[in-house]
Design a protein around this motif. Structure first.
Motif, PDB file in Angstrom:
ATOM      1  N   LYS A 172      10.160  45.370  -1.868  1.00  0.00           N
ATOM      2  CA  LYS A 172      10.817  44.089  -1.585  1.00  0.00           C
ATOM      3  C   LYS A 172      12.314  44.307  -1.659  1.00  0.00           C
ATOM      4  O   LYS A 172      12.814  44.926  -2.600  1.00  0.00           O
ATOM      5  N   PHE A 173      13.024  43.789  -0.683  1.00  0.00           N
ATOM      6  CA  PHE A 173      14.475  43.967  -0.660  1.00  0.00           C
ATOM      7  C   PHE A 173      15.106  42.888   0.211  1.00  0.00           C
ATOM      8  O   PHE A 173      14.417  42.094   0.854  1.00  0.00           O
ATOM      9  N   THR A 174      16.426  42.866   0.216  1.00  0.00           N
ATOM     10  CA  THR A 174      17.188  41.925   1.025  1.00  0.00           C
ATOM     11  C   THR A 174      18.009  42.714   2.029  1.00  0.00           C
ATOM     12  O   THR A 174      18.672  43.687   1.665  1.00  0.00           O
ATOM     13  N   VAL A 175      17.967  42.298   3.297  1.00  0.00           N
ATOM     14  CA  VAL A 175      18.812  42.910   4.328  1.00  0.00           C
ATOM     15  C   VAL A 175      20.083  42.077   4.396  1.00  0.00           C
ATOM     16  O   VAL A 175      20.034  40.875   4.666  1.00  0.00           O
ATOM     17  N   ASP A 176      21.233  42.707   4.100  1.00  0.00           N
ATOM     18  CA  ASP A 176      22.482  41.954   4.082  1.00  0.00           C
ATOM     19  C   ASP A 176      23.000  41.697   5.500  1.00  0.00           C
ATOM     20  O   ASP A 176      22.375  42.075   6.488  1.00  0.00           O
ATOM     21  N   ALA A 177      24.141  41.049   5.603  1.00  0.00           N
ATOM     22  CA  ALA A 177      24.699  40.657   6.905  1.00  0.00           C
ATOM     23  C   ALA A 177      25.104  41.852   7.762  1.00  0.00           C
ATOM     24  O   ALA A 177      25.257  41.722   8.969  1.00  0.00           O
TER      25      ALA A 177
END
Length: 128
Positions: free
Chosen positions: A73-78
């Motif tokens: 699980k992770f976040t893709v930044d802008a």
């Protein structure tokens, strides 16, 4: 019936004239001026999910096994770079290798109403 025919013959020239004359639809000047200064309302143009533009090297997974699916699980930044990677479902050594591999992925940034935003992502790995 005769009265109906007589009435329609009386009204017919007026209706024919109305059909032939052009209709001009002009907005009043006050409405045009108001539209020019009206604030622009943001419109929902949709969500465009991030797209992966690089791939994971399969050599990372050689020798790794797990009886259950492994989830990253992770976040893709802008900018399209994975951040805050959390790996669940395997031991620490395999989790470190998977986290390293996921950190090398690059995405085309997701957009919301035309602007780039961070998006949560989940990758599932089957290491059998």
């Amino acid at each position: 019936m005769r009265k109906l025919i007589a009435a329609s013959l009386f009204v017919l020239p007026t209706l024919m004239h109305a059909q032939q004359s052009p209709v001009r639809a002009e907005a009043p000047k006050m409405m045009a001026a108001a539209a020019a200064v009206a604030p622009k309302v943001p419109a929902f143009t949709g969500i465009i999910a991030p797209k992966r533009i690089t791939d994971i090297d399969r050599a990372v997974f050689v020798g790794l096994t797990s009886s259950q699916p492994v989830v990253a699980k992770f976040t893709v930044d802008a900018q399209g770079v994975p951040q805050n990677i959390v790996v669940e479902g395997t031991n620490e050594i395999a989790a470190a290798k998977i986290s390293d591999a996921v950190s090398k992925l690059r995405y085309q940034a997701g957009k919301l109403n035309g602007q780039s935003y961070e998006f949560p992502m989940v990758l599932k790995f089957d290491l059998r």
